[in-house]
Design a protein around this motif. Structure first.
Motif, PDB file in Angstrom:
ATOM      1  N   ALA A 221       0.830  -1.205   0.000  1.00  0.00           N
ATOM      2  CA  ALA A 221       0.000   0.000   0.000  1.00  0.00           C
ATOM      3  C   ALA A 221       0.866   1.258   0.000  1.00  0.00           C
ATOM      4  O   ALA A 221       0.601   2.209  -0.740  1.00  0.00           O
ATOM      5  CB  ALA A 221      -0.933   0.000   1.208  1.00  0.00           C
ATOM      6  N   LEU A 222       1.921   1.261   0.825  1.00  0.00           N
ATOM      7  CA  LEU A 222       2.810   2.423   0.884  1.00  0.00           C
ATOM      8  C   LEU A 222       3.459   2.684  -0.467  1.00  0.00           C
ATOM      9  O   LEU A 222       3.587   3.836  -0.906  1.00  0.00           O
ATOM     10  CB  LEU A 222       3.880   2.211   1.954  1.00  0.00           C
ATOM     11  CG  LEU A 222       3.433   2.290   3.408  1.00  0.00           C
ATOM     12  CD1 LEU A 222       4.568   1.899   4.340  1.00  0.00           C
ATOM     13  CD2 LEU A 222       2.919   3.687   3.750  1.00  0.00           C
ATOM     14  N   ARG A 223       3.866   1.626  -1.144  1.00  0.00           N
ATOM     15  CA  ARG A 223       4.505   1.785  -2.452  1.00  0.00           C
ATOM     16  C   ARG A 223       3.517   2.384  -3.466  1.00  0.00           C
ATOM     17  O   ARG A 223       3.861   3.302  -4.220  1.00  0.00           O
ATOM     18  CB  ARG A 223       5.028   0.441  -2.945  1.00  0.00           C
ATOM     19  CG  ARG A 223       5.805   0.537  -4.253  1.00  0.00           C
ATOM     20  CD  ARG A 223       6.421  -0.784  -4.653  1.00  0.00           C
ATOM     21  NE  ARG A 223       7.620  -1.085  -3.863  1.00  0.00           N
ATOM     22  CZ  ARG A 223       7.711  -2.080  -2.984  1.00  0.00           C
ATOM     23  NH1 ARG A 223       6.665  -2.867  -2.764  1.00  0.00           N
ATOM     24  NH2 ARG A 223       8.832  -2.288  -2.337  1.00  0.00           N
ATOM     25  N   HIS A 264       8.038  13.039   6.490  1.00  0.00           N
ATOM     26  CA  HIS A 264       7.903  11.598   6.642  1.00  0.00           C
ATOM     27  C   HIS A 264       9.232  10.909   6.298  1.00  0.00           C
ATOM     28  O   HIS A 264      10.021  11.435   5.523  1.00  0.00           O
ATOM     29  CB  HIS A 264       6.824  11.049   5.695  1.00  0.00           C
ATOM     30  CG  HIS A 264       5.432  11.500   6.029  1.00  0.00           C
ATOM     31  ND1 HIS A 264       5.028  12.804   5.916  1.00  0.00           N
ATOM     32  CD2 HIS A 264       4.346  10.803   6.463  1.00  0.00           C
ATOM     33  CE1 HIS A 264       3.748  12.892   6.264  1.00  0.00           C
ATOM     34  NE2 HIS A 264       3.317  11.706   6.604  1.00  0.00           N
ATOM     35  N   PRO A 265       9.444   9.717   6.850  1.00  0.00           N
ATOM     36  CA  PRO A 265      10.612   8.938   6.427  1.00  0.00           C
ATOM     37  C   PRO A 265      10.461   8.533   4.960  1.00  0.00           C
ATOM     38  O   PRO A 265       9.357   8.484   4.423  1.00  0.00           O
ATOM     39  CB  PRO A 265      10.562   7.701   7.338  1.00  0.00           C
ATOM     40  CG  PRO A 265       9.599   8.025   8.425  1.00  0.00           C
ATOM     41  CD  PRO A 265       8.651   9.029   7.869  1.00  0.00           C
ATOM     42  N   ASN A 266      11.572   8.230   4.329  1.00  0.00           N
ATOM     43  CA  ASN A 266      11.533   7.740   2.967  1.00  0.00           C
ATOM     44  C   ASN A 266      10.686   6.460   2.906  1.00  0.00           C
ATOM     45  O   ASN A 266      10.836   5.564   3.734  1.00  0.00           O
ATOM     46  CB  ASN A 266      12.956   7.449   2.490  1.00  0.00           C
ATOM     47  CG  ASN A 266      12.992   6.961   1.060  1.00  0.00           C
ATOM     48  OD1 ASN A 266      12.806   5.779   0.811  1.00  0.00           O
ATOM     49  ND2 ASN A 266      13.237   7.865   0.140  1.00  0.00           N
ATOM     50  N   ARG A 270      10.672   2.620   4.931  1.00  0.00           N
ATOM     51  CA  ARG A 270       9.531   2.062   5.673  1.00  0.00           C
ATOM     52  C   ARG A 270       9.159   0.683   5.124  1.00  0.00           C
ATOM     53  O   ARG A 270       8.843  -0.238   5.887  1.00  0.00           O
ATOM     54  CB  ARG A 270       8.336   3.018   5.585  1.00  0.00           C
ATOM     55  CG  ARG A 270       8.578   4.349   6.277  1.00  0.00           C
ATOM     56  CD  ARG A 270       7.492   5.374   5.958  1.00  0.00           C
ATOM     57  NE  ARG A 270       6.202   4.978   6.508  1.00  0.00           N
ATOM     58  CZ  ARG A 270       5.075   5.682   6.309  1.00  0.00           C
ATOM     59  NH1 ARG A 270       5.087   6.780   5.550  1.00  0.00           N
ATOM     60  NH2 ARG A 270       3.938   5.282   6.851  1.00  0.00           N
ATOM     61  N   ILE A 271       9.191   0.550   3.795  1.00  0.00           N
ATOM     62  CA  ILE A 271       8.859  -0.738   3.184  1.00  0.00           C
ATOM     63  C   ILE A 271       9.868  -1.808   3.598  1.00  0.00           C
ATOM     64  O   ILE A 271       9.500  -2.939   3.929  1.00  0.00           O
ATOM     65  CB  ILE A 271       8.794  -0.592   1.655  1.00  0.00           C
ATOM     66  CG1 ILE A 271       7.565   0.239   1.260  1.00  0.00           C
ATOM     67  CG2 ILE A 271       8.750  -1.965   0.979  1.00  0.00           C
ATOM     68  CD1 ILE A 271       7.521   0.611  -0.204  1.00  0.00           C
ATOM     69  N   ARG A 272      11.151  -1.458   3.587  1.00  0.00           N
ATOM     70  CA  ARG A 272      12.176  -2.421   3.999  1.00  0.00           C
ATOM     71  C   ARG A 272      11.994  -2.845   5.452  1.00  0.00           C
ATOM     72  O   ARG A 272      12.185  -4.022   5.792  1.00  0.00           O
ATOM     73  CB  ARG A 272      13.569  -1.821   3.786  1.00  0.00           C
ATOM     74  CG  ARG A 272      14.037  -1.879   2.338  1.00  0.00           C
ATOM     75  CD  ARG A 272      15.523  -1.599   2.236  1.00  0.00           C
ATOM     76  NE  ARG A 272      15.814  -0.199   2.523  1.00  0.00           N
ATOM     77  CZ  ARG A 272      15.861   0.762   1.593  1.00  0.00           C
ATOM     78  NH1 ARG A 272      15.609   0.466   0.325  1.00  0.00           N
ATOM     79  NH2 ARG A 272      16.169   1.996   1.921  1.00  0.00           N
ATOM     80  N   ALA A 273      11.606  -1.908   6.306  1.00  0.00           N
ATOM     81  CA  ALA A 273      11.367  -2.249   7.717  1.00  0.00           C
ATOM     82  C   ALA A 273      10.193  -3.216   7.850  1.00  0.00           C
ATOM     83  O   ALA A 273      10.242  -4.171   8.643  1.00  0.00           O
ATOM     84  CB  ALA A 273      11.106  -0.982   8.524  1.00  0.00           C
TER      85      ALA A 273
END
Length: 312
Positions: A221-223, A264-266, A270-273
């Motif tokens: 969703a973030l992507r 916001h963070p990159n 966030r996706i990698r986390a």
């Protein structure tokens, strides 16, 4: 530790507010600045949700007018151990969402029509769970107070620029100190606000993934949101940039880099986390607790968007 850090940052912002007041009006100015900060914070505490929702022309929806969205929010709120928040729709094509409210008993979740059309059910669950995580962590009040004080500091600095500082002996900073405070205080306040927001986004991603049980769906969703939001301007956010930290992805144009000036963070970080979280918990492809196996595996799938509520 995150809560303690946030309290320190808010204390630093309040102290900065008082420094600007002192630079402009000496000890009397510092006292007035402190009283003004208390007043604005009190106002924000009781009215922040109404203010933000009005800024973005959010429309309330009910179980009757938006049954699928309402049921999804109710189910996730129950999983999070929260009271049912109010649900709102924002008629904007940019995909985005935010939560607001001074506490879990007075919370609201708002989603744009763009996000309802873009995401599949699993992905939308991840987004709603992320916003409910902000509610459970009581992040919304913290970020709203930070935004309010940052705005007040900027206003106070502008006042000092146009009218100058005190000329009495109580002003211990002198003319140079006043000029430096007026020029750099708004920037310092913005950096503090951004630091608070960015710290909280990682925490909300993690807790939101735990609530929904689908970290990879939230990552997907973030992507999607990030790549689409870059191409679509959100006018209500551009008019009210102080509300940007509330959204799951920065709604402002030209604010996509993971640097000191991003709210916001990159997104890729966030996706990698989230992917690391899924790997550590054993939630590999197809293991997203009722999720879409193709989505969890990173395979493009045809989304089944939540129907957008019609105007009555």
């Amino acid at each position: 530790m995150n809560y303690f850090r946030t309290m320190l940052l808010l204390a630093a912002m309040t102290a900065l507010f008082m420094v600007v007041g002192y630079a402009i009006g000496g000890t009397g100015g510092m006292t007035i600045a402190f009283l003004f900060a208390v007043a604005t914070n009190a106002f924000a505490y009781w009215n922040s949700d109404k203010m933000v929702l009005r800024m973005h022309n959010a429309e309330p929806v009910t179980r009757a007018s938006a049954p699928e969205l309402h049921e999804m929010v109710a189910r996730l709120a129950k999983q999070a151990g929260l009271p049912m928040p109010k649900v709102y729709i924002i008629r904007e094509p940019q995909p985005n969402a935010f939560a607001t409210g001074r506490n879990p008993e007075n919370a609201a979740v708002a989603a744009t029509t763009g996000i309802l059309q873009l995401l599949g059910p699993d992905e939308l669950e991840g987004v709603i769970a992320h916003e409910l995580a902000h509610v459970r962590n009581r992040d919304i009040l913290t970020m709203t107070v930070a935004a309010t004080v940052a705005g007040a500091i900027s206003m106070l600095a502008q006042f000092g620029f146009f009218f100058g500082g005190a000329r009495d002996r109580d002003n211990g900073m002198g003319a140079l100190g006043m000029i430096l405070a007026v020029l750099f205080a708004p920037l310092a306040a913005a950096l503090i606000q951004m630091t608070i927001s960015r710290t909280r986004e990682y925490s909300a991603d993690r807790l939101g993934a735990e609530i929904s049980g689908k970290p990879l769906a939230l990552a997907s969703a973030l992507r999607k949101i990030s790549s689409t939001a870059q191409r679509i301007v959100m006018p209500s956010a551009e008019r009210n940039p102080a509300s940007a930290p509330l959204f799951i992805v920065n709604p402002l144009s030209g604010q996509r880099m993971d640097n000191l000036f991003s709210t916001h963070p990159n997104v890729e970080n966030r996706i990698r986390a989230l992917e690391a979280m899924a790997g550590a918990s054993g939630r590999g492809p197809g293991s997203g607790r009722g999720g879409n196996p193709g989505l969890d595996a990173g395979i493009p799938t045809r989304p089944s968007p939540i129907p957008v509520v019609r105007r009555r």
